[in-house]
Scaffold this motif. Structure first.
Motif, mmCIF file in Angstrom:
data_model
loop_
_atom_site.group_PDB
_atom_site.id
_atom_site.type_symbol
_atom_site.label_atom_id
_atom_site.label_comp_id
_atom_site.label_asym_id
_atom_site.label_seq_id
_atom_site.Cartn_x
_atom_site.Cartn_y
_atom_site.Cartn_z
ATOM 1 N N GLY A 65 -25.446 9.544 79.686
ATOM 2 C CA GLY A 65 -24.300 10.045 78.944
ATOM 3 C C GLY A 65 -24.670 11.014 77.848
ATOM 4 O O GLY A 65 -23.840 11.751 77.378
ATOM 5 N N LEU A 66 -25.931 11.026 77.402
ATOM 6 C CA LEU A 66 -26.335 11.964 76.374
ATOM 7 C C LEU A 66 -26.888 13.216 77.050
ATOM 8 O O LEU A 66 -27.641 13.150 78.012
ATOM 9 N N LEU A 67 -26.509 14.367 76.526
ATOM 10 C CA LEU A 67 -26.928 15.616 77.118
ATOM 11 C C LEU A 67 -28.217 16.113 76.476
ATOM 12 O O LEU A 67 -28.476 15.868 75.305
ATOM 13 N N TYR A 68 -29.018 16.780 77.250
ATOM 14 C CA TYR A 68 -30.209 17.423 76.730
ATOM 15 C C TYR A 68 -29.796 18.767 76.145
ATOM 16 O O TYR A 68 -28.958 19.468 76.685
ATOM 17 N N THR A 69 -30.408 19.147 75.038
ATOM 18 C CA THR A 69 -30.106 20.453 74.478
ATOM 19 C C THR A 69 -30.877 21.505 75.258
ATOM 20 O O THR A 69 -32.053 21.334 75.569
ATOM 21 N N LEU A 70 -30.205 22.570 75.584
ATOM 22 C CA LEU A 70 -30.817 23.660 76.324
ATOM 23 C C LEU A 70 -31.244 24.747 75.350
ATOM 24 O O LEU A 70 -30.542 25.015 74.366
#
Length: 139
Positions: A65-70
């Motif tokens: 549910g947590l997104l990786y920062t791009l």
């Protein structure tokens, strides 16, 4: 063990005992009871436990549910993200999808109406994008 009592047995071995995992619940049950396919039945009942589903911490490097920062590029159109959206109602030209390009530097968005999500149609849209704004990634 009668079939009518199996659910109650799993509840007492799992819910009342503090929601242990399958192996711990099985150890508690095996001390006094046995029936055919007991492990499958206990695993099924524990997998359906609402409290366990809500509290259980997912395993892995990062929780679900947590997104990786791009990374953001240093100039416009250095990094471009693409995705298809749809299907929508078919237009007069036969388009059902929208191909979306987003520039990661300034969030500039381009939309292309396309008939499908095939590689050929996507390639045509990429060629139009490169023709207008140049190759991404500084090339």
């Amino acid at each position: 063990m009668p079939k009518a009592m199996r659910k109650r047995l799993v509840i007492s071995a799992h819910d009342i005992s503090g929601h242990p995992a399958v192996d711990s619940a099985m150890a508690n049950i095996w001390q006094y009871f046995w029936f055919t396919e007991i492990k499958r039945y206990v695993r099924f009942r524990i997998c359906m436990c609402f409290e366990c589903l809500m509290v259980k911490v997912p395993r892995g490097k990062q929780p679900r549910g947590l997104l990786y920062t791009l990374p953001i590029g240093n100039r416009p159109f250095e990094t471009v993200h693409a995705d298809h959206v749809g299907p929508f109602s078919t237009t007069d030209r036969g388009c059902r999808y929208v191909l979306v390009f987003v520039d990661s530097f300034n969030k500039f968005v381009l939309f292309y109406a396309v008939a499908g999500t095939s590689a050929e149609e996507t390639e045509q849209c990429i060629q139009r994008l490169v023709g207008m704004y140049g190759l991404p990634n500084g090339s």
